[in-house]
Design a protein around this motif. Structure first.
Motif, PDB file in Angstrom:
ATOM      1  N   UNK A  79       0.869  -1.178   0.000  1.00  0.00           N
ATOM      2  CA  UNK A  79       0.000   0.000   0.000  1.00  0.00           C
ATOM      3  C   UNK A  79       0.903   1.225   0.000  1.00  0.00           C
ATOM      4  N   UNK A  80       0.682   2.052  -0.944  1.00  0.00           N
ATOM      5  CA  UNK A  80       1.498   3.249  -1.041  1.00  0.00           C
ATOM      6  C   UNK A  80       1.101   4.045  -2.262  1.00  0.00           C
ATOM      7  N   UNK A  81       1.791   5.140  -2.479  1.00  0.00           N
ATOM      8  CA  UNK A  81       1.474   6.008  -3.601  1.00  0.00           C
ATOM      9  C   UNK A  81       1.851   5.408  -4.940  1.00  0.00           C
ATOM     10  N   UNK A  82       2.743   4.403  -4.977  1.00  0.00           N
ATOM     11  CA  UNK A  82       3.223   3.854  -6.238  1.00  0.00           C
ATOM     12  C   UNK A  82       2.406   2.671  -6.744  1.00  0.00           C
ATOM     13  N   UNK A  83       1.502   2.147  -5.954  1.00  0.00           N
ATOM     14  CA  UNK A  83       0.748   0.971  -6.391  1.00  0.00           C
ATOM     15  C   UNK A  83      -0.510   1.393  -7.155  1.00  0.00           C
ATOM     16  N   UNK A  84      -0.995   0.492  -7.996  1.00  0.00           N
ATOM     17  CA  UNK A  84      -2.217   0.733  -8.750  1.00  0.00           C
ATOM     18  C   UNK A  84      -3.413   0.546  -7.839  1.00  0.00           C
ATOM     19  N   UNK A  85      -4.525   1.174  -8.170  1.00  0.00           N
ATOM     20  CA  UNK A  85      -5.746   0.933  -7.392  1.00  0.00           C
ATOM     21  C   UNK A  85      -6.166  -0.540  -7.519  1.00  0.00           C
ATOM     22  N   UNK A  86      -6.680  -1.093  -6.433  1.00  0.00           N
ATOM     23  CA  UNK A  86      -7.008  -2.518  -6.377  1.00  0.00           C
ATOM     24  C   UNK A  86      -7.975  -2.941  -7.477  1.00  0.00           C
ATOM     25  N   UNK A  87      -9.078  -2.225  -7.644  1.00  0.00           N
ATOM     26  CA  UNK A  87     -10.089  -2.613  -8.629  1.00  0.00           C
ATOM     27  C   UNK A  87      -9.539  -2.544 -10.050  1.00  0.00           C
ATOM     28  N   UNK A  88      -8.707  -1.544 -10.317  1.00  0.00           N
ATOM     29  CA  UNK A  88      -8.082  -1.424 -11.639  1.00  0.00           C
ATOM     30  C   UNK A  88      -7.134  -2.591 -11.880  1.00  0.00           C
ATOM     31  N   UNK A  89      -6.385  -2.963 -10.875  1.00  0.00           N
ATOM     32  CA  UNK A  89      -5.461  -4.092 -10.994  1.00  0.00           C
ATOM     33  C   UNK A  89      -6.218  -5.382 -11.259  1.00  0.00           C
ATOM     34  N   UNK A  90      -7.300  -5.583 -10.557  1.00  0.00           N
ATOM     35  CA  UNK A  90      -8.097  -6.797 -10.731  1.00  0.00           C
ATOM     36  C   UNK A  90      -8.630  -6.879 -12.158  1.00  0.00           C
ATOM     37  N   UNK A  91      -9.166  -5.775 -12.662  1.00  0.00           N
ATOM     38  CA  UNK A  91      -9.718  -5.764 -14.015  1.00  0.00           C
ATOM     39  C   UNK A  91      -8.640  -6.017 -15.065  1.00  0.00           C
ATOM     40  N   UNK A  92      -7.479  -5.411 -14.880  1.00  0.00           N
ATOM     41  CA  UNK A  92      -6.403  -5.581 -15.856  1.00  0.00           C
ATOM     42  C   UNK A  92      -5.890  -7.020 -15.873  1.00  0.00           C
ATOM     43  N   UNK A  93      -5.760  -7.601 -14.712  1.00  0.00           N
ATOM     44  CA  UNK A  93      -5.274  -8.980 -14.650  1.00  0.00           C
ATOM     45  C   UNK A  93      -6.323  -9.933 -15.209  1.00  0.00           C
ATOM     46  N   UNK A  94      -7.597  -9.687 -14.941  1.00  0.00           N
ATOM     47  CA  UNK A  94      -8.666 -10.508 -15.520  1.00  0.00           C
ATOM     48  C   UNK A  94      -8.600 -10.473 -17.041  1.00  0.00           C
ATOM     49  N   UNK A  95      -8.431  -9.263 -17.589  1.00  0.00           N
ATOM     50  CA  UNK A  95      -8.351  -9.122 -19.048  1.00  0.00           C
ATOM     51  C   UNK A  95      -7.123  -9.831 -19.608  1.00  0.00           C
ATOM     52  N   UNK A  96      -5.998  -9.713 -18.918  1.00  0.00           N
ATOM     53  CA  UNK A  96      -4.776 -10.374 -19.375  1.00  0.00           C
ATOM     54  C   UNK A  96      -4.960 -11.887 -19.393  1.00  0.00           C
ATOM     55  N   UNK A  97      -5.482 -12.440 -18.313  1.00  0.00           N
ATOM     56  CA  UNK A  97      -5.666 -13.889 -18.231  1.00  0.00           C
ATOM     57  C   UNK A  97      -6.701 -14.380 -19.239  1.00  0.00           C
ATOM     58  N   UNK A  98      -7.720 -13.574 -19.517  1.00  0.00           N
ATOM     59  CA  UNK A  98      -8.755 -13.966 -20.486  1.00  0.00           C
ATOM     60  C   UNK A  98      -8.209 -13.973 -21.916  1.00  0.00           C
ATOM     61  N   UNK A  99      -7.188 -13.182 -22.178  1.00  0.00           N
ATOM     62  CA  UNK A  99      -6.629 -13.101 -23.532  1.00  0.00           C
ATOM     63  C   UNK A  99      -5.695 -14.256 -23.864  1.00  0.00           C
ATOM     64  N   UNK A 100      -5.246 -14.978 -22.873  1.00  0.00           N
ATOM     65  CA  UNK A 100      -4.320 -16.089 -23.107  1.00  0.00           C
ATOM     66  C   UNK A 100      -5.143 -17.370 -23.223  1.00  0.00           C
ATOM     67  N   UNK A 101      -5.257 -17.924 -24.440  1.00  0.00           N
ATOM     68  CA  UNK A 101      -6.084 -19.121 -24.608  1.00  0.00           C
ATOM     69  C   UNK A 101      -5.449 -20.345 -23.957  1.00  0.00           C
ATOM     70  N   UNK A 102      -6.292 -21.150 -23.320  1.00  0.00           N
ATOM     71  CA  UNK A 102      -5.804 -22.363 -22.681  1.00  0.00           C
ATOM     72  C   UNK A 102      -5.205 -23.318 -23.713  1.00  0.00           C
ATOM     73  N   UNK A 103      -5.763 -23.317 -24.926  1.00  0.00           N
ATOM     74  CA  UNK A 103      -5.245 -24.216 -25.960  1.00  0.00           C
ATOM     75  C   UNK A 103      -3.802 -23.867 -26.317  1.00  0.00           C
ATOM     76  N   UNK A 104      -3.477 -22.584 -26.343  1.00  0.00           N
ATOM     77  CA  UNK A 104      -2.105 -22.162 -26.624  1.00  0.00           C
ATOM     78  C   UNK A 104      -1.161 -22.600 -25.503  1.00  0.00           C
ATOM     79  N   UNK A 105      -1.613 -22.488 -24.276  1.00  0.00           N
ATOM     80  CA  UNK A 105      -0.811 -22.942 -23.135  1.00  0.00           C
ATOM     81  C   UNK A 105      -0.597 -24.451 -23.206  1.00  0.00           C
ATOM     82  N   UNK A 106      -1.640 -25.190 -23.621  1.00  0.00           N
ATOM     83  CA  UNK A 106      -1.529 -26.644 -23.734  1.00  0.00           C
ATOM     84  C   UNK A 106      -0.510 -27.038 -24.793  1.00  0.00           C
TER      85      UNK A 106
END
Length: 195
Positions: free
Chosen positions: A49-76
């Motif tokens: 927690x500090x001035x340099x960290x991203x807001x929690x809700x923004x971080x959650x949304x960005x990580x959700x979008x990142x994980x959704x963009x990586x297809x499981x088939x490509x990982x397989x």
């Protein structure tokens, strides 16, 4: 790049994805979980927690979008190319489950429906069955290989039986070809009864 180096690189990416997914689940649960009075446990945030960290809700949304963009088939496919067969099967299973529970798929709310749909192999729809068979073979899971082959495409079983009968006939194994044609006829009759 050597196989060992590729394996390390792939494992690094998979570990990073696992850590992001774990963090995302923890933080999402913490944000959406209603507080019930004072707890004896002291909450320690997983991010600084500090001035340099991203807001929690923004971080959650960005990580959700990142994980959704990586297809499981490509990982397989990536896991299978470096010899991580169990990990490849894990990603193929996750892909099948995500397609069944996604808004476009059949949403399963009842536990008994989930079991019956699994047994009807709905999780196999839309995943790379050839890669699945290859990974199961590498892991010596022959029973599951047979299940996947039988449940995935009944028309493929008809084709396999027809090829088996023709091969036996070619080698002049008349008794074997007769039995193979009998099985083929039985499978076609049972398909007509179902349809």
């Amino acid at each position: 790049m050597e196989l060992r180096q590729r394996e390390k690189a792939a494992n690094l990416v998979f570990t990073l994805l696992d850590v992001l997914k774990h963090w995302l689940e923890q933080e999402t649960e913490r944000v959406h979980k209603p507080s019930k009075g004072k707890s004896k446990r002291v909450y320690r945030p997983t991010s600084p927690i500090g001035g340099n960290s991203w807001p929690m809700e923004s971080s959650i949304k960005r990580i959700e979008r990142l994980l959704a963009r990586i297809p499981f088939s490509l990982c397989a496919v990536a896991a299978s190319k470096v010899g991580m067969h169990a990990r490849a099967l894990q990603y193929l299973e996750m892909e099948g489950r995500s397609k069944v529970t996604s808004p476009g798929g059949a949403n399963m709310t009842d536990q008994s429906k989930e079991v019956s749909k699994f047994l009807k192999s709905q999780f196999l729809d839309g995943i790379d069955l050839q890669l699945t068979q290859k990974m199961l073979g590498q892991l010596s899971d022959f029973d599951t290989m047979i299940f996947v082959a039988q449940k995935s495409h009944k028309s493929d079983m008809t084709r396999i039986l027809a090829e088996d009968a023709a091969e036996r006939e070619m080698y002049e194994d008349w008794e074997g070809s007769f039995q193979a044609y009998e099985r083929l006829l039985d499978s076609r009759l049972s398909n007509e009864d179902e349809g």
